[in-house]
Enzyme design. Structure first.
Site, PDB file in Angstrom:
ATOM      1  N   GLN A  21      -4.570  -1.086   9.731  1.00 28.07           N
ATOM      2  CA  GLN A  21      -4.507  -2.427   9.144  1.00 28.07           C
ATOM      3  C   GLN A  21      -5.092  -3.469  10.099  1.00 28.07           C
ATOM      4  O   GLN A  21      -4.760  -3.492  11.285  1.00 28.07           O
ATOM      5  CB  GLN A  21      -3.044  -2.772   8.795  1.00 28.07           C
ATOM      6  CG  GLN A  21      -2.858  -4.092   8.068  1.00 28.07           C
ATOM      7  CD  GLN A  21      -3.439  -4.120   6.666  1.00 28.07           C
ATOM      8  OE1 GLN A  21      -3.612  -3.087   6.016  1.00 28.07           O
ATOM      9  NE2 GLN A  21      -3.744  -5.305   6.180  1.00 28.07           N
ATOM     10  N   ASP A  61     -10.736   3.282   4.276  1.00 30.06           N
ATOM     11  CA  ASP A  61     -11.184   1.883   4.224  1.00 30.06           C
ATOM     12  C   ASP A  61     -12.699   1.798   4.014  1.00 30.06           C
ATOM     13  O   ASP A  61     -13.207   0.735   3.643  1.00 30.06           O
ATOM     14  CB  ASP A  61     -10.871   1.191   5.557  1.00 30.06           C
ATOM     15  CG  ASP A  61      -9.660   0.283   5.488  1.00 30.06           C
ATOM     16  OD1 ASP A  61      -9.390  -0.253   4.403  1.00 30.06           O
ATOM     17  OD2 ASP A  61      -9.004   0.111   6.525  1.00 30.06           O
ATOM     18  N   LYS A  71       0.842  -1.208   0.000  1.00 33.08           N
ATOM     19  CA  LYS A  71       0.000   0.000   0.000  1.00 33.08           C
ATOM     20  C   LYS A  71       0.871   1.250   0.000  1.00 33.08           C
ATOM     21  O   LYS A  71       0.646   2.198  -0.760  1.00 33.08           O
ATOM     22  CB  LYS A  71      -0.922   0.012   1.234  1.00 33.08           C
ATOM     23  CG  LYS A  71      -2.058  -0.994   1.150  1.00 33.08           C
ATOM     24  CD  LYS A  71      -2.816  -1.130   2.472  1.00 33.08           C
ATOM     25  CE  LYS A  71      -3.850  -2.247   2.368  1.00 33.08           C
ATOM     26  NZ  LYS A  71      -4.582  -2.509   3.621  1.00 33.08           N
TER      27      LYS A  71
HETATM   28  N1  GUN Z   1      -6.605  -6.431   6.229  1.00 32.34           N
HETATM   29  C1  GUN Z   1      -6.847  -7.143   5.110  1.00 32.34           C
HETATM   30  N2  GUN Z   1      -7.483  -6.375   4.192  1.00 32.34           N
HETATM   31  C2  GUN Z   1      -7.640  -5.161   4.744  1.00 32.34           C
HETATM   32  C3  GUN Z   1      -8.211  -3.931   4.291  1.00 32.34           C
HETATM   33  O1  GUN Z   1      -8.733  -3.807   3.171  1.00 32.34           O
HETATM   34  N3  GUN Z   1      -8.165  -2.893   5.155  1.00 32.34           N
HETATM   35  C4  GUN Z   1      -7.619  -3.015   6.391  1.00 32.34           C
HETATM   36  N4  GUN Z   1      -7.636  -1.945   7.177  1.00 32.34           N
HETATM   37  N5  GUN Z   1      -7.088  -4.127   6.846  1.00 32.34           N
HETATM   38  C5  GUN Z   1      -7.096  -5.191   6.023  1.00 32.34           C
END
Ligand code: GUN
Length: 281
Positions: free
Chosen positions: A94, A117, A50
């Site tokens: 996350q 998100d 990311k």
């Molecule tokens: N963990 C796995 N996928 C995601 C996501 O799309 N957002 C977040 N915050 N954590 C994750």
């Protein structure tokens, strides 16, 4: 029939190029902060990807990595600081978080306007009400893939397999907003195979390797595989039996290289949207 394979890497690359061009034209750099708590190795890979994608697209991006022992109050303080920071447009905490932290409480503490998100209850409510807000990245990416594949959505019978808050539920809302006739199926659904066979668009998001078999899919359907399952030999595989379903579907996404790359591209899209909305560019 042999299905067209929908190339998520190519669609995501094009989306990212467009975002980078829009960022380059802004008088500021949109700011993204990813918060990671603890040492979950999969989270480490996701967070790095990311961050790299955000920097490549010209964002001001940084990861805040906190130790496993971080308390909930301390994490809430970090979120509050980011909420108040004018250079921060997007905040992503996350998941999963360590078990001693209540993830719902942390998600609800993120400022809804910075919730890239799309997990905050306010954004979930706006989506359910059919009103504009920040939308979860994975289902948003699926909508981009359906459109890129030339799938006609209005009036189509769509089935979402899975009802999670992160994928299944927002996915159903987005398909409904695009005028599909939507069914949500789950572990308690009776005769799942028959439900799947009625679908013209099938989105699988259950987390069970190869669950959707060739004879579950109607001739000419479009099949989107959100599953990422690790096989005992270490390979990644989806929720869909790719070879079997390819013989019936008109179009199908592979795993890896389908939905996965779209999630990151949509995180960038959300951060850009949040920045423009907040700073009025
Ligand atoms: N963990 C796995 N996928 C995601 C996501 O799309 N957002 C977040 N915050 N954590 C994750």
């Amino acid at each position: 029939m042999t299905a067209q394979v929908i190339d998520g890497k190519a669609v995501a690359a094009e989306l990212r190029r467009g975002i980078a061009a829009r960022v380059a034209a802004l008088p500021f750099r949109p700011g993204l902060r990813v918060v990671r708590v603890g040492e979950d190795p999969a989270s480490g890979v996701y967070v790095r990807n990311k961050d790299r994608a955000a920097l490549e697209a010209g964002f001001d991006s940084a990861t805040i990595h906190l130790p496993e022992a971080t308390g909930e109050a301390e994490l809430l303080e970090v979120v509050a600081r980011l909420n108040a920071d004018p250079v921060v447009d997007g905040i992503l905490v996350q998941l999963p978080l360590p078990r001693h932290i209540d993830a719902d409480r942390v998600i609800a503490a993120v400022s809804p306007g910075k919730d890239v998100d799309g997990f905050h209850p306010l954004n979930a409510g706006l989506l359910a009400a059919g009103r504009p807000g920040l939308v979860p990245c994975t289902p948003k990416g699926v909508m981009h893939l359906l459109r890129a594949a030339g799938c006609s959505l209005a009036g189509a019978r769509a089935l979402v397999l899975g009802r999670s808050g992160i994928v299944g539920r927002p996915m159903a809302q987005l398909l409904l907003a695009a005028d599909c006739t939507v069914t949500v199926a789950h572990s308690r659904t009776r005769d799942l195979a028959a439900e799947c066979r009625r679908a013209e668009i099938l989105v699988a998001a259950v987390g069970r390797a190869g669950m959707v078999r060739g004879d579950w899919v109607a001739e000419g359907a479009t099949v989107i595989d959100v599953g990422i399952n690790r096989l005992p030999d270490g390979r990644l595989t989806g929720d869909v039996d790719f070879a079997g379903v390819s013989r019936h579907a008109a179009a199908i996404t592979p795993v890896p290289g389908g939905v996965g790359p779209m999630t990151i591209a949509c995180l960038l899209e959300n951060t850009l949207e949040a920045a423009v909305a907040r700073r009025g560019a």
